[in-house]
Motif scaffolding. Structure first.
Motif, mmCIF file in Angstrom:
data_model
loop_
_atom_site.group_PDB
_atom_site.id
_atom_site.type_symbol
_atom_site.label_atom_id
_atom_site.label_comp_id
_atom_site.label_asym_id
_atom_site.label_seq_id
_atom_site.Cartn_x
_atom_site.Cartn_y
_atom_site.Cartn_z
ATOM 1 N N THR A 148 0.849 -1.194 -0.022
ATOM 2 C CA THR A 148 0.050 0.082 0.160
ATOM 3 C C THR A 148 0.871 1.241 0.026
ATOM 4 O O THR A 148 0.747 2.168 -0.843
ATOM 5 N N GLN A 152 1.105 3.963 -2.851
ATOM 6 C CA GLN A 152 0.641 5.491 -2.445
ATOM 7 C C GLN A 152 1.695 6.252 -3.108
ATOM 8 O O GLN A 152 1.783 7.414 -3.547
ATOM 9 N N ILE A 351 -5.563 6.665 2.391
ATOM 10 C CA ILE A 351 -5.838 5.303 2.257
ATOM 11 C C ILE A 351 -6.986 5.071 1.679
ATOM 12 O O ILE A 351 -8.042 5.432 2.210
#
Ligand SMILES: [Fe+2]
Length: 354
Positions: A148, A152, A351
């Motif tokens: 993640t 990102q 997120i």
């Protein structure tokens, strides 16, 4: 090797039962009272405890409760010379594996011992599997977290790249998108929006004029008054930006807000002439920030007009062109919060938005 503890105040019973167990290749020890038993349980990993109920200075049920508190998987079998239904029920209610009336012969002992050892073994296997599963889950969560973060970071780099590409072709508005993004985010924060929404609005601001990539740079940087055709070409940038962003795998709100950032609440904007709530809240914030930032900055065709003029402009058109709540938040930001135009890059990609 399995390990069993016999707890009984009668020495002959301790010796006999231990011998029965050792004959079956089971490690067996004995204790004369509950206190000694608890000390031994501290020092060695027993699987099963056979305990008498009535012993001097101690009680088998209390010992059972204490063992279950300390190590629930140890199987406890209660033995007594005066069996009653009430005692048996009490023992089972406190977690006893079984209840044996005295005298206990070898067959009874081994039947109860083997069954208890089997249960203990299954409980140990279950605990080991749970531990493995826990380690696996923790590893999986770490891996997802790493992926993640990588995703990102990649997304942030792409947004900065897109923002920079637009400004290379239009140096007069260099920093404009970042300032609009940061101001929009500050307004959204002032309005109490969720931090994920605030950061999403910041990102949209950073790329809201991306459609200007297709506008010839001589039009973008023209110092004089634009012709109607040139104005039309520039105005197409919101539609072009929408078309570009619609083709990539980003949340639809990003492309939609880019499309709407020149709309106005009274329907006088472009490209679709949307009104009020037809315009997304993100675009309503962006249009206020865009107006204020543009008026505070130099343009090829005019000098900067300053903060007072910018705030007067949005105030004057509050409830007509702009959402009054957003105008008020923007004004308070500058007048009470002493906000300074911020053109630094600070993207925290929300997120769950990817
Ligand atoms: Fe624009």
């Amino acid at each position: 090797m399995s390990r069993i503890l016999i707890v009984d105040d009668e020495k002959s019973i301790r010796i006999t039962l231990c011998e029965f167990l050792k004959a079956e290749n089971i490690q067996a020890d004995s204790a004369e009272d509950a206190a000694t038993a608890l000390q031994m349980l501290e020092k060695a990993p027993y699987d099963v405890v056979f305990s008498d109920i009535i012993m001097p200075n101690s009680n088998g049920i209390d010992l059972l409760i204490e063992i279950k508190k300390r190590a629930p998987s140890i199987q406890v079998i209660i033995m007594t010379g005066e069996p009653t239904v009430e005692t048996a029920i009490k023992a089972v209610q406190q977690g006893a594996h079984d209840y044996l009336p005295k005298p206990i012969n070898r067959k009874m002992l081994m039947k109860a011992a083997n069954h208890a050892l089997q249960v203990k073994s299954l409980l140990d296997q279950k605990a080991a599997l749970e531990e493995l599963n826990h380690i696996y889950q923790a590893g999986l969560e770490r891996l997802v977290g790493q992926r993640t973060t990588a995703l990102q970071n990649a997304m942030q780099s792409i947004i900065i790249l897109l923002s920079t590409m637009t400004e290379i072709r239009d140096p007069y508005t260099a920093g404009h998108q970042r300032r609009v993004g940061n101001l929009s985010a500050a307004i959204a924060g002032k309005m109490g929006m969720a931090s994920s929404t605030v950061e999403l609005i910041r990102i949209i601001g950073y790329i809201h004029d991306i459609g200007k990539i297709v506008v010839p740079s001589e039009i973008l940087t023209k110092p004089g008054v634009l012709s109607p055709l040139e104005r039309q070409i520039i105005q197409e940038h919101s539609q072009k930006g929408y078309e570009m962003l619609s083709k990539v795998d980003l949340p639809a709100i990003i492309a939609e807000t880019v499309l709407q950032h020149h709309e106005r609440c009274d329907g006088s904007g472009y490209p679709r002439g949307l009104k009020g709530s037809e315009i997304t809240m993100e675009a309503q914030i962006l249009m206020v920030a865009d107006t204020v930032e543009a008026m505070m900055s130099h343009r090829p065709y005019r000098a900067a007009l300053g903060l007072d003029a910018a705030l007067n402009e949005i105030e004057k058109n509050s409830d007509k062109l702009y959402n009054p709540e957003i105008v008020s938040a923007c004004k308070n930001l500058f007048l009470e919060g002493h906000y300074n135009n911020d053109d630094s890059e600070h993207i925290y990609y929300p997120i769950g938005v990817v």
